[in-house]
Design an enzyme around this catalytic site. Structure first.
Site, PDB file in Angstrom:
ATOM      1  N   ARG A 164      33.653  78.424  52.554  1.00 53.92           N
ATOM      2  CA  ARG A 164      34.819  78.189  51.692  1.00 53.92           C
ATOM      3  C   ARG A 164      35.102  79.453  50.883  1.00 53.92           C
ATOM      4  O   ARG A 164      34.214  79.957  50.198  1.00 53.92           O
ATOM      5  CB  ARG A 164      34.530  77.015  50.738  1.00 53.92           C
ATOM      6  CG  ARG A 164      35.619  76.827  49.706  1.00 53.92           C
ATOM      7  CD  ARG A 164      35.392  75.623  48.781  1.00 53.92           C
ATOM      8  NE  ARG A 164      36.449  75.617  47.781  1.00 53.92           N
ATOM      9  CZ  ARG A 164      36.261  75.668  46.471  1.00 53.92           C
ATOM     10  NH1 ARG A 164      35.052  75.660  45.952  1.00 53.92           N
ATOM     11  NH2 ARG A 164      37.300  75.694  45.651  1.00 53.92           N
TER      12      ARG A 164
ATOM     13  N   GLU B  10      39.661  73.360  40.737  1.00 54.62           N
ATOM     14  CA  GLU B  10      39.319  72.926  39.382  1.00 54.62           C
ATOM     15  C   GLU B  10      40.420  73.122  38.345  1.00 54.62           C
ATOM     16  O   GLU B  10      40.270  73.921  37.418  1.00 54.62           O
ATOM     17  CB  GLU B  10      38.058  73.656  38.910  1.00 54.62           C
ATOM     18  CG  GLU B  10      36.871  73.474  39.819  1.00 54.62           C
ATOM     19  CD  GLU B  10      35.609  74.159  39.270  1.00 54.62           C
ATOM     20  OE1 GLU B  10      35.718  74.905  38.285  1.00 54.62           O
ATOM     21  OE2 GLU B  10      34.528  73.929  39.830  1.00 54.62           O
TER      22      GLU B  10
ATOM     23  N   ASN C 285      33.260  69.590  42.869  1.00 53.75           N
ATOM     24  CA  ASN C 285      32.335  70.643  42.456  1.00 53.75           C
ATOM     25  C   ASN C 285      31.482  70.095  41.313  1.00 53.75           C
ATOM     26  O   ASN C 285      32.013  69.590  40.323  1.00 53.75           O
ATOM     27  CB  ASN C 285      33.091  71.875  41.953  1.00 53.75           C
ATOM     28  CG  ASN C 285      34.006  72.471  43.010  1.00 53.75           C
ATOM     29  OD1 ASN C 285      33.925  72.125  44.188  1.00 53.75           O
ATOM     30  ND2 ASN C 285      34.872  73.373  42.591  1.00 53.75           N
TER      31      ASN C 285
ATOM     32  N   GLU D  78      31.326  72.735  45.795  1.00 50.24           N
ATOM     33  CA  GLU D  78      30.493  73.678  45.040  1.00 50.24           C
ATOM     34  C   GLU D  78      29.331  72.918  44.422  1.00 50.24           C
ATOM     35  O   GLU D  78      29.527  71.822  43.870  1.00 50.24           O
ATOM     36  CB  GLU D  78      31.250  74.348  43.874  1.00 50.24           C
ATOM     37  CG  GLU D  78      32.268  75.377  44.282  1.00 50.24           C
ATOM     38  CD  GLU D  78      32.965  76.014  43.082  1.00 50.24           C
ATOM     39  OE1 GLU D  78      32.368  76.086  41.979  1.00 50.24           O
ATOM     40  OE2 GLU D  78      34.114  76.431  43.267  1.00 50.24           O
TER      41      GLU D  78
ATOM     42  N   TYR E 144      27.981  70.708  38.714  1.00 53.43           N
ATOM     43  CA  TYR E 144      26.916  71.578  38.184  1.00 53.43           C
ATOM     44  C   TYR E 144      25.968  70.852  37.243  1.00 53.43           C
ATOM     45  O   TYR E 144      24.768  71.099  37.248  1.00 53.43           O
ATOM     46  CB  TYR E 144      27.526  72.804  37.471  1.00 53.43           C
ATOM     47  CG  TYR E 144      28.170  73.742  38.456  1.00 53.43           C
ATOM     48  CD1 TYR E 144      27.429  74.730  39.080  1.00 53.43           C
ATOM     49  CD2 TYR E 144      29.505  73.593  38.817  1.00 53.43           C
ATOM     50  CE1 TYR E 144      27.994  75.571  40.037  1.00 53.43           C
ATOM     51  CE2 TYR E 144      30.083  74.419  39.772  1.00 53.43           C
ATOM     52  CZ  TYR E 144      29.324  75.406  40.372  1.00 53.43           C
ATOM     53  OH  TYR E 144      29.873  76.220  41.323  1.00 53.43           O
TER      54      TYR E 144
ATOM     55  N   HIS F  87      42.352  79.981  43.185  1.00 53.84           N
ATOM     56  CA  HIS F  87      41.108  79.898  42.412  1.00 53.84           C
ATOM     57  C   HIS F  87      41.299  80.792  41.177  1.00 53.84           C
ATOM     58  O   HIS F  87      40.608  81.797  41.009  1.00 53.84           O
ATOM     59  CB  HIS F  87      39.930  80.323  43.288  1.00 53.84           C
ATOM     60  CG  HIS F  87      38.584  79.868  42.812  1.00 53.84           C
ATOM     61  ND1 HIS F  87      37.715  79.138  43.586  1.00 53.84           N
ATOM     62  CD2 HIS F  87      37.943  80.038  41.628  1.00 53.84           C
ATOM     63  CE1 HIS F  87      36.597  78.886  42.914  1.00 53.84           C
ATOM     64  NE2 HIS F  87      36.708  79.426  41.709  1.00 53.84           N
TER      65      HIS F  87
HETATM   66  C1  GBH Z   1      32.954  76.776  38.964  1.00 52.85           C
HETATM   67  O1  GBH Z   1      33.365  76.362  37.714  1.00 52.85           O
HETATM   68  C2  GBH Z   1      33.953  77.748  39.522  1.00 52.85           C
HETATM   69  O2  GBH Z   1      34.756  77.152  40.508  1.00 52.85           O
HETATM   70  C3  GBH Z   1      33.333  78.996  40.053  1.00 52.85           C
HETATM   71  O3  GBH Z   1      34.311  79.973  40.246  1.00 52.85           O
HETATM   72  C4  GBH Z   1      32.243  79.459  39.123  1.00 52.85           C
HETATM   73  O4  GBH Z   1      31.729  80.711  39.473  1.00 52.85           O
HETATM   74  C5  GBH Z   1      31.156  78.415  39.166  1.00 52.85           C
HETATM   75  O5  GBH Z   1      31.643  77.157  38.872  1.00 52.85           O
HETATM   76  C6  GBH Z   1      30.006  78.708  38.223  1.00 52.85           C
HETATM   77  O6  GBH Z   1      30.441  78.685  36.905  1.00 52.85           O
HETATM   78  O7  GBH Z   1      30.533  74.322  30.363  1.00 52.85           O
HETATM   79  O8  GBH Z   1      29.126  73.114  28.834  1.00 52.85           O
HETATM   80  O9  GBH Z   1      31.282  72.256  29.410  1.00 52.85           O
HETATM   81  C7  GBH Z   1      32.587  75.298  37.191  1.00 52.85           C
HETATM   82  C8  GBH Z   1      32.699  75.269  35.724  1.00 52.85           C
HETATM   83  C9  GBH Z   1      30.728  74.153  34.952  1.00 52.85           C
HETATM   84  C10 GBH Z   1      32.846  73.781  33.891  1.00 52.85           C
HETATM   85  C11 GBH Z   1      30.142  73.047  34.159  1.00 52.85           C
HETATM   86  C12 GBH Z   1      32.274  72.639  33.155  1.00 52.85           C
HETATM   87  C13 GBH Z   1      30.346  71.716  32.200  1.00 52.85           C
HETATM   88  C14 GBH Z   1      29.358  72.120  31.169  1.00 52.85           C
HETATM   89  N1  GBH Z   1      32.148  74.042  35.130  1.00 52.85           N
HETATM   90  N2  GBH Z   1      30.874  72.840  32.926  1.00 52.85           N
HETATM   91  S1  GBH Z   1      30.137  72.999  29.869  1.00 52.85           S
END
Ligand code: GBH
Length: 462
Positions: free
Chosen positions: A74, A164, A291, A351, A293, A118
């Protein structure tokens, strides 16, 4: 869309984060090039000029994808590389780059999955029109998307309109820590609204195009909210949190409007969709793209405007270099929540990954057992969601290689492959080798979680 019978294991990147060649090859500036140049807005080393130099090294990178045994890759298109001012003049060198990349992927037997936006909006559209706050942006996005469908759609079967939109608004318009660096809630909801309209129009353009044989979606991102306590008030707050996060952009692309709870809570802050917008948005995704995290906690708090909950972070969990708590069981819950709310659509994790303080040895090799553990635990959580009925069809690790982590610069390393930003040398990390092995062995099939496909019926390994 019928779900493919082969699970796709992949990795993901985005244009601004890996391409480099930001001011060459006929590319126009993006709002991220501008943001990185505004003093004090980003880490001092945040600069898209070279990053991983992928534009010049894409053949090497495709060969590395083969070494990782990837089924799919991707990546995103830089809108200003194709249309330097966002509309009108087309930069054929930019279009040719993506054409060659897709050919190289197809030659390598790797399925391309293309994200159209993006976050790197052409600067001219921000400066001349006010960016996503302008109601004419959706049509311009659909025009750009059509150029890409026409050029790549004979080979590309997986499309994602926007990455996103939650982050575009939260980072770009609420917190102001991402381009265009605005801090204004009303302007943010308006920008988010036009992002939704852009998605609807771009999907309609895809379905009307001659190359419409593939599947299209929008990449949502969301934390999963667990209630801060087991009180009923906090449980309700966590559900409101889910609607506010995943539902904000998930509901429009499936039901054609924001969640009713958000409309009630935010009133005039949320613009209205016209009947035409709503019609284009309803069922505008062929699969769910998510996505993930981290997960967070939600606590009822009537003093917080809008949805009356307070976001809190887990305090009892190990954290990543980006300071996010590691919560694999929230991943399972999120996938199940999306599946229940959005009608059991086929789903792709587009992701998932972790930033760690990697240490390279003299040969550039990184032994990263914590990344392996993160992936192993999140793969298991996804598998457990599948056991609960989620129709998961693919999984893309973020990221193929270390890259420019937006305003944070180069210090946050997410890659399966190390990139030495002095020499641009790539070295597969231990996690990359582990992932290659995982894919070679058929994913979950030989890892104690049972087979995704019935291996006797499929005649052995995938
Ligand atoms: C992604 O964003 C992006 O698509 C990518 O480009 C980027 O490199 C990757 O993740 C890593 O960051 O921030 O405390 O509110 C994801 C971003 C991550 C935003 C988790 C919301 C929640 C915790 N997200 N976050 S906080």
């Amino acid at each position: 869309m019928t779900a493919p019978n082969t699970f796709l294991w992949g990795a993901a990147t985005s244009a601004f984060q890996i391409e480099g060649a930001a001011h060459t090859g006929g590319k126009g500036p993006s709002i991220w090039d501008d943001f990185c140049r505004s003093p004090g807005r980003t880490a001092p080393d945040a600069d898209g000029a070279i990053t991983c130099d992928h534009v010049n090294r894409y053949r090497e990178d495709v060969a590395l994808m083969q070494e990782l045994n990837l089924d799919a890759y991707r990546f995103s298109i830089s809108w200003p590389r194709v249309l330097p001012t966002g509309r009108g003049y087309v930069n054929s060198e930019g279009l040719d780059f993506y054409d060659k990349l897709v050919d190289a992927l197809c030659d390598a037997g790797i399925v391309p999955c293309v994200t159209l936006y993006h976050w790197d909006l052409p600067s001219a559209l921000q400066i001349e029109l006010g960016g996503w706050e302008n109601e004419s942006l959706p049509q311009l996005f659909a025009d750009y998307a059509t150029i890409m469908y026409d050029r790549l759609g004979d080979r590309v079967r997986y499309w994602i309109t926007l990455n996103e939109p939650w982050c575009s608004v939260d980072g770009g318009y609420f917190a102001g820590v991402h381009a265009p660096g605005i801090r204004d809630r009303a302007r943010g909801y308006l920008a988010g609204h036009n992002l939704m309209r852009a998605h609807g129009m771009a999907v309609a353009a895809y379905r009307a195009s001659r190359n419409n044989q593939g599947a299209i979606s929008l990449a949502l991102n969301s934390s999963y909210y667990f209630p801060a306590t087991d009180s009923r008030e906090d449980e309700a707050a966590a559900e409101r949190g889910m609607l506010d996060f995943a539902g904000w952009f998930g509901d429009p692309i499936y039901f054609g409007d924001y969640p009713p709870e958000m409309r009630e809570a935010y009133g005039d802050l949320l613009p209205a969709f016209s009947d035409e917008d709503a019609r284009l948005l309803q069922k505008s995704i062929d699969f769910l793209s998510i996505n993930y995290y981290t997960s967070e906690l939600a606590r009822h708090d009537a003093s917080v405007g809008g949805m009356r909950y307070r976001r809190e972070q887990f305090t009892d969990r190990p954290r990543t270099s980006t300071n996010w708590a590691i919560v694999p069981e929230g991943f399972r819950e999120l996938l199940v929540w999306l599946d229940r709310r959005y009608g059991g659509l086929p789903m792709y994790v587009t992701e998932n990954g972790i930033a760690l303080p990697d240490h390279a040895d003299d040969a550039g090799y990184v032994d990263d057992p914590d990344r392996v553990a993160y992936l192993r635990d999140h793969f298991a959580a996804a598998r457990s969601a599948m056991d609960a009925g989620v129709n998961l069809c693919g999984y893309f690790v973020w990221s193929l290689l270390d890259n420019l982590e937006w305003a944070e610069g180069f210090s946050k390393r997410f890659g399966l492959i190390r990139c030495d930003f002095e020499t641009l040398t790539r070295t597969i990390k231990a996690s990359g080798r582990w992932y290659a092995d995982w894919i070679a062995r058929g994913g979950w099939a030989d890892n104690g979680h049972g087979a995704v496909l019935d291996s006797s019926a499929a005649g052995g390994e995938r």
